[in-house]
Write an enzyme that holds these catalytic residues in place. Structure first.
Site, PDB file in Angstrom:
ATOM      1  CG  PHE A 128      27.490  34.582  45.323  1.00  0.00           C
ATOM      2  CD1 PHE A 128      26.689  33.499  45.676  1.00  0.00           C
ATOM      3  CD2 PHE A 128      28.171  35.260  46.322  1.00  0.00           C
ATOM      4  CE1 PHE A 128      26.562  33.118  47.004  1.00  0.00           C
ATOM      5  CE2 PHE A 128      28.046  34.883  47.651  1.00  0.00           C
ATOM      6  CZ  PHE A 128      27.237  33.800  47.998  1.00  0.00           C
ATOM      7  NE  ARG A 129      28.714  31.722  36.394  1.00  0.00           N
ATOM      8  CZ  ARG A 129      29.694  30.910  36.009  1.00  0.00           C
ATOM      9  NH1 ARG A 129      30.129  29.946  36.822  1.00  0.00           N
ATOM     10  NH2 ARG A 129      30.264  31.059  34.838  1.00  0.00           N
ATOM     11  CG  LEU A 130      28.779  38.668  41.699  1.00  0.00           C
ATOM     12  CD1 LEU A 130      28.353  39.348  42.989  1.00  0.00           C
ATOM     13  CD2 LEU A 130      28.068  39.295  40.494  1.00  0.00           C
TER      14      LEU A 130
END
Length: 198
Positions: free
Chosen positions: A175-177
């Site tokens: 989730f692009r974290l």
């Protein structure tokens, strides 16, 4: 898998990550984007190959009369970016630049294939080229000059070492974290690290 921690040595992390990249990347795991700047401040970037790593920094070799060589001699600061797609990792390096010693350049130059050593003489790197035939004629002239395997290193060809002031390790996360840890060189030696927002 090496995961950057606050008290880690960034060179040790990089060495471990490079070893994993060498085992997984199909081509040139030592490829890195080298960013320099023109005398009037325009950014300039290209791909080069990392050819050495020591406790002081990251080493690559080039023609000092090339565009990048001239920029580095005029403004000895650079940034590097390694990206290993299969591992979903990247490393960013920023620092000052120094020329490696003549002995270091000689040692690496001697390991290059003969044709590459010939090319270091024949290519006026980054200068306008009239035709492919012009380059081939220059190669033939250098080959005729050095008939045996002893092709000396040109004085205009050698290495640069990027002395890192900042090294950032990036790992892809869901989730692009993403996971980002950056190490800052300290004036008295050693490193200070911190985690960054993705």
């Amino acid at each position: 898998m090496s995961v950057p921690t606050p008290d880690a040595d960034p060179f040790a992390i990089f060495t471990a990550w490079m070893a994993e990249a060498e085992a997984s990347e199909p081509n040139d795991p030592n490829a890195m984007c080298l960013a320099t700047s023109t005398p009037d401040g325009w950014p300039s970037a290209r791909m080069v190959l990392l050819k050495g790593l020591d406790p002081r920094g990251f080493v690559f070799f080039t023609n000092h009369e090339s565009r990048k060589g001239g920029q580095l001699l005029a403004n000895p600061r650079a940034a590097l970016n390694f990206h290993w797609k299969k591992l979903r990792r990247a490393v960013r390096v920023e620092g000052t630049v120094e020329q490696v010693t003549a002995a270091e350049s000689d040692e690496y130059y001697a390991t290059r294939p003969r044709r590459s050593r010939i090319g270091a003489w024949a290519s006026r790197q980054s200068s306008p080229l009239g035709s492919r035939e012009e380059l081939e004629a220059a190669v033939a002239e250098v080959e005729a000059r050095y008939l045996d395997d002893a092709v000396p290193r040109p004085s205009h060809w050698g290495g640069f070492r990027v002395l890192p002031q900042r090294i950032e390790f990036w790992r892809d996360m869901p989730f692009r974290l993403h996971d980002r840890r950056v190490f800052h060189a300290q004036p008295g030696g050693g490193w200070r690290s911190e985690t960054l927002y993705p």
